[in-house]
Design an enzyme around this catalytic site. Structure first.
Site, mmCIF file in Angstrom:
data_model
loop_
_atom_site.group_PDB
_atom_site.id
_atom_site.type_symbol
_atom_site.label_atom_id
_atom_site.label_comp_id
_atom_site.label_asym_id
_atom_site.label_seq_id
_atom_site.Cartn_x
_atom_site.Cartn_y
_atom_site.Cartn_z
ATOM 1 N N ASP A 196 -2.933 -6.029 -5.762
ATOM 2 C CA ASP A 196 -3.454 -5.190 -6.841
ATOM 3 C C ASP A 196 -2.942 -5.715 -8.178
ATOM 4 O OD1 ASP A 196 -4.589 -2.867 -8.249
ATOM 5 O OD2 ASP A 196 -4.731 -2.033 -6.233
ATOM 6 N N HIS A 270 -8.811 -5.211 -9.923
ATOM 7 C CA HIS A 270 -7.483 -5.031 -9.309
ATOM 8 C C HIS A 270 -6.847 -6.388 -9.003
ATOM 9 C CE1 HIS A 270 -7.585 -0.620 -8.861
ATOM 10 N NE2 HIS A 270 -8.875 -0.780 -8.725
ATOM 11 N N GLU A 334 -13.683 0.042 -8.961
ATOM 12 C CA GLU A 334 -13.097 0.125 -10.298
ATOM 13 C C GLU A 334 -13.056 -1.228 -11.012
ATOM 14 O OE1 GLU A 334 -10.171 3.937 -9.810
ATOM 15 O OE2 GLU A 334 -9.372 2.045 -9.077
ATOM 16 N N TRP A 406 -14.957 6.906 -0.990
ATOM 17 C CA TRP A 406 -13.734 7.512 -1.532
ATOM 18 C C TRP A 406 -13.980 8.492 -2.658
ATOM 19 C CZ3 TRP A 406 -11.543 6.646 -6.521
ATOM 20 C CH2 TRP A 406 -12.173 5.663 -7.310
ATOM 21 N N ASP A 434 -1.646 10.615 -1.731
ATOM 22 C CA ASP A 434 -0.758 10.436 -2.882
ATOM 23 C C ASP A 434 -0.832 11.646 -3.817
ATOM 24 O OD1 ASP A 434 -3.446 9.541 -3.331
ATOM 25 O OD2 ASP A 434 -2.823 8.628 -5.226
ATOM 26 N N THR A 483 0.389 4.321 -3.934
ATOM 27 C CA THR A 483 1.820 4.474 -4.250
ATOM 28 C C THR A 483 2.165 4.239 -5.718
ATOM 29 O OG1 THR A 483 2.291 2.195 -3.598
ATOM 30 C CG2 THR A 483 2.501 3.891 -1.885
ATOM 31 N N GLU A 484 1.210 4.459 -6.613
ATOM 32 C CA GLU A 484 1.596 4.372 -8.031
ATOM 33 C C GLU A 484 2.792 5.276 -8.306
ATOM 34 O OE1 GLU A 484 -1.544 4.797 -6.976
ATOM 35 O OE2 GLU A 484 -3.019 3.984 -8.392
HETATM 36 C C1 ACM Z 1 -9.731 3.768 -5.009
HETATM 37 O O1 ACM Z 1 -9.068 4.805 -4.874
HETATM 38 N N1 ACM Z 1 -9.815 3.159 -6.186
HETATM 39 C C2 ACM Z 1 -10.420 3.183 -3.894
#
Ligand code: ACM
Ligand code: ZN
Length: 540
Positions: A196, A270, A334, A406, A434, A483-484
């Site tokens: 990422d 990413h 994204e 998602w 999360d 896990t940010e």
């Molecule tokens: C995602 O949560 N950006 C797949």
């Protein structure tokens, strides 16, 4: 030991030999709920240190050794493994069951033996998980399994759990513990998020800078300042990566637990950690640094640059060489197109490909589809199938990709279930672990949405209006642990457990929803979490 279980102890100990061991009755009401349990009117099998596990081949011996570990953790005794059944007092592990689907099993508990017959070695393993989770009592106790027949099989073939090891790095031992947690919940896919913006975590021998440079970030944004106008950083370097040898070890560890590891290499966004390592892969040429804050970056792989395709060849070939899984996840989420719109190389590529804005999408969406398709074709040539986030559909990918949906439940079929895609459901409204459980929780992502246990349990992956064909397009269900905002593995466990238990019921059990019944069964699972040393969020 709970008082209700002690009642049996006195009588049974009296009847049996002159041992002073206590015996505690097992309970087949486990998580996930087995499909069918028929208890006999009377009789029981006493599982004690003299019981042997009969395993006639290497796959069953591996199952037996894991079961022996589980039993030892709970009861303190370790059953022996034997090739041939003695006259009585054994648990036989086989995989010759033709009457159930993949991963299914039948258990016959008689007074002198237990037989577990799986559809395959994985099915036998899930039968053993049921026997493990049925154990009540504690160290020093024998287990009394009531005579019964159990027939069980999963609702979904794809039962996934994701761990983001890019935003925060977790060592191999933690990853293995996460795999053990998945196995306890009958989960068979480990989606390993390895790359990422904030870190590249897998060794790629042909591209050494990915780990030399890309696996290290200088510091990290402080959580409390992330959504303010004045970001502050912690001044603490964060880094780490897995060598290919370590990755192979993890893959092998998972395989023994009947879990396939699906790596994710997230394209074309990413990718800032890769751009920091090889700046020529970006539209501007950099300089870039491994990202220190969260959120979406506008810096993507430059789709107009030939060296990007050579990079993908190198990375994907090595990834395919390490991971034997049917699926490789290529991301696709994204990816804002602002750089591509201005980049002469990207625009020249669009021109060369004859791409135009039209009802099917913008030039840049088609460029994104082009690079995703390139990656998919490279992997298809090695016999692999790709999974991608649901943006794949927006950008025009064909139905050969499995969609990982998602962006909410997408119950209207936006996930592709009504247009011929195979889909894995991971809605961020229900299955993003999360997100904090509740207002006031300090662990986890400080987003406005909270995801309490009953919301996870209440999710229905197949909307009521689906046709049988549309329903069959739902391959399965997954829970994600980004896990940010989760920095320690103890916190990974806290955020996962017990939501993973609710997830496992969605994945495995087709029985009508019964939250109260689930909570009763979950309360008997918590002592297993404790015995294994797992951190979890106590029930409200
Ligand atoms: C995602 O949560 N950006 C797949
Ligand atoms: Zn470009």
């Amino acid at each position: 030991m709970k008082p209700s279980h002690l009642i049996l102890a006195a009588t049974i100990v009296g009847m049996a030999s002159c041992t002073t061991r206590e015996v505690v009755e097992a309970d087949y009401n486990v998580v996930p709920l087995p499909m069918n349990v028929e208890k006999a009117a009377e009789g029981a099998f006493r599982f004690s240190p003299s019981t042997c596990l009969v395993a006639a081949d290497s796959a069953q011996r591996a199952n037996a050794r894991l079961f022996a570990d589980y039993v030892e953790t709970l009861t303190g005794f370790r059953p022996t493994v034997c090739d041939k059944a003695p006259r009585k007092d054994y648990i036989r592990l086989t995989a010759s069951n033709k009457d159930t689907k993949a991963d299914g099993y039948a258990i016959t508990v008689a007074t002198d033996s237990i037989v577990i017959d799986g559809a395959d070695a994985a099915g036998t393993f899930y039968g053993l998980q049921t026997l493990r989770k049925a154990i009540r009592g504690g160290k020093g106790d024998d287990v009394l399994y009531p005579a019964a027949t159990i027939g069980d099989a999963p609702r979904f073939a794809y039962r996934g759990g994701e761990l983001d090891c890019a935003r925060h790095f977790f060592p191999v031992d933690s990853v293995k513990t996460f795999i053990d947690m998945l196995a306890m919940h009958n989960i068979n896919k480990f989606h390993w998020h390895l790359t990422d913006d904030q870190g590249w975590r897998i060794e790629i021998k042909s591209r050494p800078r990915l780990t030399e440079v890309g696996s290290q970030r200088g510091q990290t944004v402080i959580k409390e300042t992330m959504f303010t106008d004045s970001l502050k950083y912690d001044g603490i370097p964060h880094g780490g990566y897995y060598t290919q040898e370590q990755v192979r070890d993890v893959v092998d560890y998972a395989a023994k637990r009947h879990i396939s590891v699906i790596p994710e290499i997230d394209l074309p966004g990413h990718m800032v950690a890769a751009l920091a390592s090889y700046p020529e892969l970006g539209c501007t040429g950099g300089p870039y640094e491994v990202r220190k804050k969260w959120g979406v970056s506008e810096d993507l792989l430059c789709v107009g640059n030939d060296s990007v395709y050579a990079f993908l060849d190198d990375v994907l070939d090595e990834v395919a060489g390490i991971f034997p899984s049917e699926y490789v996840h290529i991301g696709g989420d994204e990816a804002p197109h602002v750089r591509w719109k201005k980049c002469p190389k990207c625009q020249a590529k669009a021109h060369a490909l004859g791409l135009r804005d039209d009802a099917k999408g913008t030039v840049e969406q088609k460029l994104q589809n082009h690079i995703m398709k390139y990656a998919a074709d490279r992997l298809a040539a090695k016999g692999r199938r790709v999974i991608g986030w649901d943006e794949l559909i927006d950008n025009g990918f064909d139905t050969t990709a499995v969609i990982m949906s998602w962006r909410g439940p997408q119950d209207g079929g936006q996930d592709g279930t009504k247009t011929g895609y195979k889909v894995v459901k991971v809605p961020n409204t229900h299955l993003y672990f999360d997100y904090s459980y509740a207002e006031g929780d300090s662990i986890g992502a400080p987003y406005w949405r909270k995801i309490p246990l009953d919301v996870v349990y209440g999710y229905e992956p197949v909307p009521a209006d689906y046709t049988p064909e549309q329903a069959a397009n739902v391959l399965g269900v997954q829970g994600n642990v980004w896990t940010e905002f989760i920095t320690t593995f103890r916190d990974v466990q806290y955020m996962s457990l017990p939501r993973m238990a609710a997830l496992s019921e969605l994945q495995w059990s087709a029985a009508p929803k019964d939250y109260d019944g689930f909570i009763v069964r979950l309360k008997d699972l918590l002592p297993l979490y404790e015995a294994e040393g797992y951190n979890y969020r106590p029930l409200d």
